[in-house]
Design a protein around this motif. Structure first.
Motif, PDB file in Angstrom:
ATOM      1  N   VAL A  37      -0.208 -22.799 -14.209  1.00  0.00           N
ATOM      2  CA  VAL A  37       0.170 -21.994 -15.368  1.00  0.00           C
ATOM      3  C   VAL A  37      -0.993 -21.118 -15.806  1.00  0.00           C
ATOM      4  O   VAL A  37      -0.836 -19.932 -16.091  1.00  0.00           O
ATOM      5  N   GLN A  38      -2.233 -21.705 -15.831  1.00  0.00           N
ATOM      6  CA  GLN A  38      -3.401 -20.922 -16.210  1.00  0.00           C
ATOM      7  C   GLN A  38      -3.627 -19.772 -15.244  1.00  0.00           C
ATOM      8  O   GLN A  38      -3.958 -18.658 -15.646  1.00  0.00           O
ATOM      9  N   GLN A  39      -3.454 -20.033 -13.956  1.00  0.00           N
ATOM     10  CA  GLN A  39      -3.616 -18.973 -12.966  1.00  0.00           C
ATOM     11  C   GLN A  39      -2.588 -17.880 -13.174  1.00  0.00           C
ATOM     12  O   GLN A  39      -2.852 -16.702 -12.939  1.00  0.00           O
ATOM     13  N   SER A  40      -1.401 -18.256 -13.631  1.00  0.00           N
ATOM     14  CA  SER A  40      -0.344 -17.259 -13.840  1.00  0.00           C
ATOM     15  C   SER A  40      -0.565 -16.449 -15.103  1.00  0.00           C
ATOM     16  O   SER A  40       0.103 -15.464 -15.331  1.00  0.00           O
ATOM     17  N   GLU A  41      -1.537 -16.892 -15.974  1.00  0.00           N
ATOM     18  CA  GLU A  41      -1.746 -16.183 -17.230  1.00  0.00           C
ATOM     19  C   GLU A  41      -2.503 -14.873 -17.048  1.00  0.00           C
ATOM     20  O   GLU A  41      -2.461 -14.015 -17.909  1.00  0.00           O
ATOM     21  N   ALA A  42      -3.261 -14.709 -15.951  1.00  0.00           N
ATOM     22  CA  ALA A  42      -3.850 -13.410 -15.656  1.00  0.00           C
ATOM     23  C   ALA A  42      -2.712 -12.419 -15.474  1.00  0.00           C
ATOM     24  O   ALA A  42      -1.663 -12.769 -14.933  1.00  0.00           O
ATOM     25  N   ARG A  43      -2.898 -11.210 -15.946  1.00  0.00           N
ATOM     26  CA  ARG A  43      -1.779 -10.262 -15.948  1.00  0.00           C
ATOM     27  C   ARG A  43      -1.356  -9.903 -14.525  1.00  0.00           C
ATOM     28  O   ARG A  43      -2.139  -9.374 -13.734  1.00  0.00           O
ATOM     29  N   ALA A  44      -0.112 -10.168 -14.214  1.00  0.00           N
ATOM     30  CA  ALA A  44       0.422  -9.822 -12.898  1.00  0.00           C
ATOM     31  C   ALA A  44       0.703  -8.324 -12.846  1.00  0.00           C
ATOM     32  O   ALA A  44       0.865  -7.657 -13.871  1.00  0.00           O
ATOM     33  N   PHE A  45       0.755  -7.798 -11.625  1.00  0.00           N
ATOM     34  CA  PHE A  45       0.974  -6.369 -11.405  1.00  0.00           C
ATOM     35  C   PHE A  45       1.995  -6.236 -10.286  1.00  0.00           C
ATOM     36  O   PHE A  45       1.822  -6.809  -9.210  1.00  0.00           O
ATOM     37  N   PHE A  46       3.057  -5.472 -10.551  1.00  0.00           N
ATOM     38  CA  PHE A  46       4.124  -5.278  -9.576  1.00  0.00           C
ATOM     39  C   PHE A  46       4.290  -3.790  -9.282  1.00  0.00           C
ATOM     40  O   PHE A  46       4.270  -2.965 -10.195  1.00  0.00           O
ATOM     41  N   VAL A  47       4.462  -3.474  -7.992  1.00  0.00           N
ATOM     42  CA  VAL A  47       4.499  -2.082  -7.548  1.00  0.00           C
ATOM     43  C   VAL A  47       5.772  -1.831  -6.749  1.00  0.00           C
ATOM     44  O   VAL A  47       6.117  -2.611  -5.854  1.00  0.00           O
ATOM     45  N   PHE A  48       6.444  -0.733  -7.079  1.00  0.00           N
ATOM     46  CA  PHE A  48       7.666  -0.316  -6.393  1.00  0.00           C
ATOM     47  C   PHE A  48       7.532   1.162  -6.029  1.00  0.00           C
ATOM     48  O   PHE A  48       6.906   1.919  -6.758  1.00  0.00           O
ATOM     49  N   GLY A  49       8.152   1.560  -4.916  1.00  0.00           N
ATOM     50  CA  GLY A  49       8.143   2.978  -4.618  1.00  0.00           C
ATOM     51  C   GLY A  49       7.944   3.307  -3.156  1.00  0.00           C
ATOM     52  O   GLY A  49       8.388   2.573  -2.270  1.00  0.00           O
ATOM     53  N   ASP A  50       7.243   4.432  -2.911  1.00  0.00           N
ATOM     54  CA  ASP A  50       7.168   5.039  -1.584  1.00  0.00           C
ATOM     55  C   ASP A  50       5.753   4.990  -1.019  1.00  0.00           C
ATOM     56  O   ASP A  50       4.939   4.166  -1.429  1.00  0.00           O
ATOM     57  N   SER A  51       5.437   5.887  -0.092  1.00  0.00           N
ATOM     58  CA  SER A  51       4.160   5.820   0.626  1.00  0.00           C
ATOM     59  C   SER A  51       2.943   6.051  -0.249  1.00  0.00           C
ATOM     60  O   SER A  51       1.833   5.652   0.108  1.00  0.00           O
ATOM     61  N   VAL A  53       2.287   4.546  -2.817  1.00  0.00           N
ATOM     62  CA  VAL A  53       1.884   3.252  -3.384  1.00  0.00           C
ATOM     63  C   VAL A  53       2.125   2.068  -2.440  1.00  0.00           C
ATOM     64  O   VAL A  53       1.868   0.920  -2.806  1.00  0.00           O
ATOM     65  N   ASP A  54       2.584   2.330  -1.222  1.00  0.00           N
ATOM     66  CA  ASP A  54       2.803   1.261  -0.235  1.00  0.00           C
ATOM     67  C   ASP A  54       1.447   0.745   0.242  1.00  0.00           C
ATOM     68  O   ASP A  54       0.604   1.509   0.704  1.00  0.00           O
ATOM     69  N   SER A  55       1.230  -0.564   0.129  1.00  0.00           N
ATOM     70  CA  SER A  55      -0.032  -1.166   0.565  1.00  0.00           C
ATOM     71  C   SER A  55       0.090  -1.893   1.892  1.00  0.00           C
ATOM     72  O   SER A  55      -0.792  -2.679   2.258  1.00  0.00           O
ATOM     73  N   GLY A  56       1.172  -1.657   2.621  1.00  0.00           N
ATOM     74  CA  GLY A  56       1.275  -2.228   3.959  1.00  0.00           C
ATOM     75  C   GLY A  56       2.569  -2.922   4.303  1.00  0.00           C
ATOM     76  O   GLY A  56       2.663  -3.536   5.374  1.00  0.00           O
ATOM     77  N   ASN A  57       3.590  -2.835   3.446  1.00  0.00           N
ATOM     78  CA  ASN A  57       4.867  -3.477   3.789  1.00  0.00           C
ATOM     79  C   ASN A  57       5.444  -2.946   5.094  1.00  0.00           C
ATOM     80  O   ASN A  57       6.006  -3.710   5.887  1.00  0.00           O
ATOM     81  N   ASN A  58       5.301  -1.631   5.322  1.00  0.00           N
ATOM     82  CA  ASN A  58       5.915  -1.061   6.515  1.00  0.00           C
ATOM     83  C   ASN A  58       5.255  -1.520   7.810  1.00  0.00           C
ATOM     84  O   ASN A  58       5.815  -1.348   8.895  1.00  0.00           O
ATOM     85  N   PHE A 123       5.960  -4.118  -3.563  1.00  0.00           N
ATOM     86  CA  PHE A 123       7.239  -4.046  -2.846  1.00  0.00           C
ATOM     87  C   PHE A 123       7.477  -2.680  -2.206  1.00  0.00           C
ATOM     88  O   PHE A 123       8.500  -2.460  -1.566  1.00  0.00           O
ATOM     89  N   ALA A 124       6.545  -1.740  -2.385  1.00  0.00           N
ATOM     90  CA  ALA A 124       6.755  -0.347  -1.979  1.00  0.00           C
ATOM     91  C   ALA A 124       6.867  -0.204  -0.464  1.00  0.00           C
ATOM     92  O   ALA A 124       6.314  -0.997   0.296  1.00  0.00           O
ATOM     93  N   SER A 125       7.581   0.848  -0.065  1.00  0.00           N
ATOM     94  CA  SER A 125       7.822   1.095   1.354  1.00  0.00           C
ATOM     95  C   SER A 125       7.828   2.597   1.617  1.00  0.00           C
ATOM     96  O   SER A 125       8.608   3.336   1.013  1.00  0.00           O
ATOM     97  N   ALA A 126       6.954   3.028   2.509  1.00  0.00           N
ATOM     98  CA  ALA A 126       6.846   4.457   2.820  1.00  0.00           C
ATOM     99  C   ALA A 126       8.180   5.015   3.302  1.00  0.00           C
ATOM    100  O   ALA A 126       8.894   4.376   4.073  1.00  0.00           O
ATOM    101  N   GLY A 127       8.498   6.214   2.833  1.00  0.00           N
ATOM    102  CA  GLY A 127       9.686   6.930   3.301  1.00  0.00           C
ATOM    103  C   GLY A 127      10.890   6.837   2.394  1.00  0.00           C
ATOM    104  O   GLY A 127      11.838   7.609   2.538  1.00  0.00           O
ATOM    105  N   ILE A 128      10.873   5.903   1.435  1.00  0.00           N
ATOM    106  CA  ILE A 128      12.079   5.708   0.633  1.00  0.00           C
ATOM    107  C   ILE A 128      12.143   6.700  -0.516  1.00  0.00           C
ATOM    108  O   ILE A 128      11.161   7.355  -0.868  1.00  0.00           O
ATOM    109  N   GLY A 129      13.326   6.770  -1.106  1.00  0.00           N
ATOM    110  CA  GLY A 129      13.528   7.609  -2.281  1.00  0.00           C
ATOM    111  C   GLY A 129      14.443   6.924  -3.273  1.00  0.00           C
ATOM    112  O   GLY A 129      14.725   5.729  -3.166  1.00  0.00           O
ATOM    113  N   ILE A 130      14.904   7.708  -4.212  1.00  0.00           N
ATOM    114  CA  ILE A 130      15.889   7.223  -5.181  1.00  0.00           C
ATOM    115  C   ILE A 130      17.217   6.965  -4.476  1.00  0.00           C
ATOM    116  O   ILE A 130      17.900   5.970  -4.741  1.00  0.00           O
TER     117      ILE A 130
END
Length: 380
Positions: A37-51, A53-58, A123-130
């Motif tokens: 729980v203490q480890q989870s108290e640091a602010r999490a960061f979530f990313v969605f979108g395209d290339s 902001v993609d950090s390597g999902n593709n 969660f970002a993935s290069a090439g995607i759009g709306i």
């Protein structure tokens, strides 16, 4: 028949030892849960979108939209390609740095396990759009609805570690970044002359359509627990090296793509204001990526760049033709180029952009910048 005193004593000792073991196990379990729980108290960061902001999902997908070969990553700490469309760090990396957290891992990374989950996920993935038909030429990419589906799956994984209430708290207190829209123009509407979407819609009608679809995506993100969301508009699409190479005989930004961005961005900000009004709080924050980029595109020398037209890595006019590969032209000093490849900024340009996220005025960030968000949220 009576038990002997020795037998009774032995039985009592066994019962005491058993009770002690149960108590010890319970205490250890509570300590482990408390630590999680203490480890989870640091602010999490979530990313969605395209290339952007993609950090390597593709890297984990059978797709041509990949940045997994040199010279990508040449200035990353490991000097190896990571799947980021950059010479080094990308925007999410630098935001993580600025908020004092370690970078989020791609959701598809096998390393995203255990306590690493509490940092968040990309969660970002290069090439995607709306739209689902944006980027169809790249085949197997993680479209935005699938990214949101993975986010639900992420919450289930974390819930199994710290329970649903703590998971909801982690998500509600997290920072989110979503970057969509550019590909819906360059990899859909304007991908080829007389594309299916350009025959179906006039540009103003197309913008209105994708904005209405984007509103649904953002509303779903809110329903999934997001309460602080940085939403970037599109950058100056007509000014990237590939569009200069394709559409600009004199080196000026391509007017039609600039028009698209100038139609899209104000309508996106209006939608974010509507969503905030419905939520009754400033959930969605507009990041004016167009203005952030135009600062150094209009006056590159003021930011220490020698050019904002020619990409560091590429070939052809403005190094904007084709992909960045090991056989491409490569500039020796990435810090003096605004663009790394035909579409994406260099790490140094990304740092300038993130500085606007953090301390930018209302011209860049509305209704508040990231420093204000962090200060406000620290009090609650």
């Amino acid at each position: 028949m009576c038990m002997s005193i020795a037998s009774t004593t032995t039985t009592s000792l066994l019962l005491i030892m058993e009770s002690s073991s149960v108590l010890l196990f319970s205490l250890v379990s509570l300590l482990v849960l408390s630590e999680l729980v203490q480890q989870s108290e640091a602010r999490a960061f979530f990313v969605f979108g395209d290339s952007l902001v993609d950090s390597g999902n593709n890297n984990y997908l059978a797709t041509t939209a990949r940045a997994d070969s040199p010279p990508y990553g040449i200035d990353y700490p490991t000097h190896r390609p990571t799947g980021r469309f950059s010479n080094g760090l990308n925007i999410p990396d630098i935001i993580s740095e600025r908020i004092g957290e370690e970078p989020t891992l791609p959701y598809l990374s096998p390393e995203l396990q255990g306590e690493r989950l509490f940092v968040g996920a990309n969660f970002a993935s290069a090439g995607i759009g709306i739209l689902n038909d944006t980027g169809i030429q790249f085949l197997n990419i993680i479209r935005i609805n699938q990214q949101l589906g993975y986010f639900q799956q992420y919450q289930e994984r974390v819930s199994s570690l710290i329970g649903p209430d703590e998971t909801q708290r982690l998500v509600n207190q997290a920072l989110f970044l979503i970057t969509l829209g550019g590909n819906d123009f360059v990899n859909n509407y304007y991908l080829v002359p007389f594309s299916a979407r350009s025959r179906e819609f006039s540009l103003p009608d197309y913008v209105q359509y994708i904005i209405s679809e984007y509103k649904k995506i953002l509303a779903r993100l809110y329903d999934l627990g997001a309460r602080r969301v940085l939403v970037t508009g599109t950058g100056p699409l007509g000014c990237v090296p590939t569009e200069l190479a394709l559409r600009s005989p004199n080196g000026e930004c391509a007017a039609e793509l600039q028009r698209a961005a100038n139609l899209f961005n104000p309508q996106l900000e209006q939608v974010l204001n509507e969503l905030n009004s419905e939520a009754g709080s400033d959930v969605f924050v507009t990041a004016n990526a167009f203005r952030m980029h135009m600062d150094f595109i209009s006056n590159p020398q003021a930011y220490g760049f020698v050019t904002s037209k020619v990409a560091c890595c590429g070939q052809g006019a403005y190094n904007g033709v084709g992909l960045c590969t090991i056989a491409s032209n490569l500039c020796p000093n990435r810090d003096i180029y605004a663009f790394w490849d035909a579409f994406h900024p260099t790490e140094r340009a990304n740092r300038i952009i993130v500085s606007r996220f953090v301390t930018g005025s209302s011209e860049y960030m509305s209704p508040m910048n990231l420093s204000t968000i962090m200060a406000l949220d620290a009090r609650t």
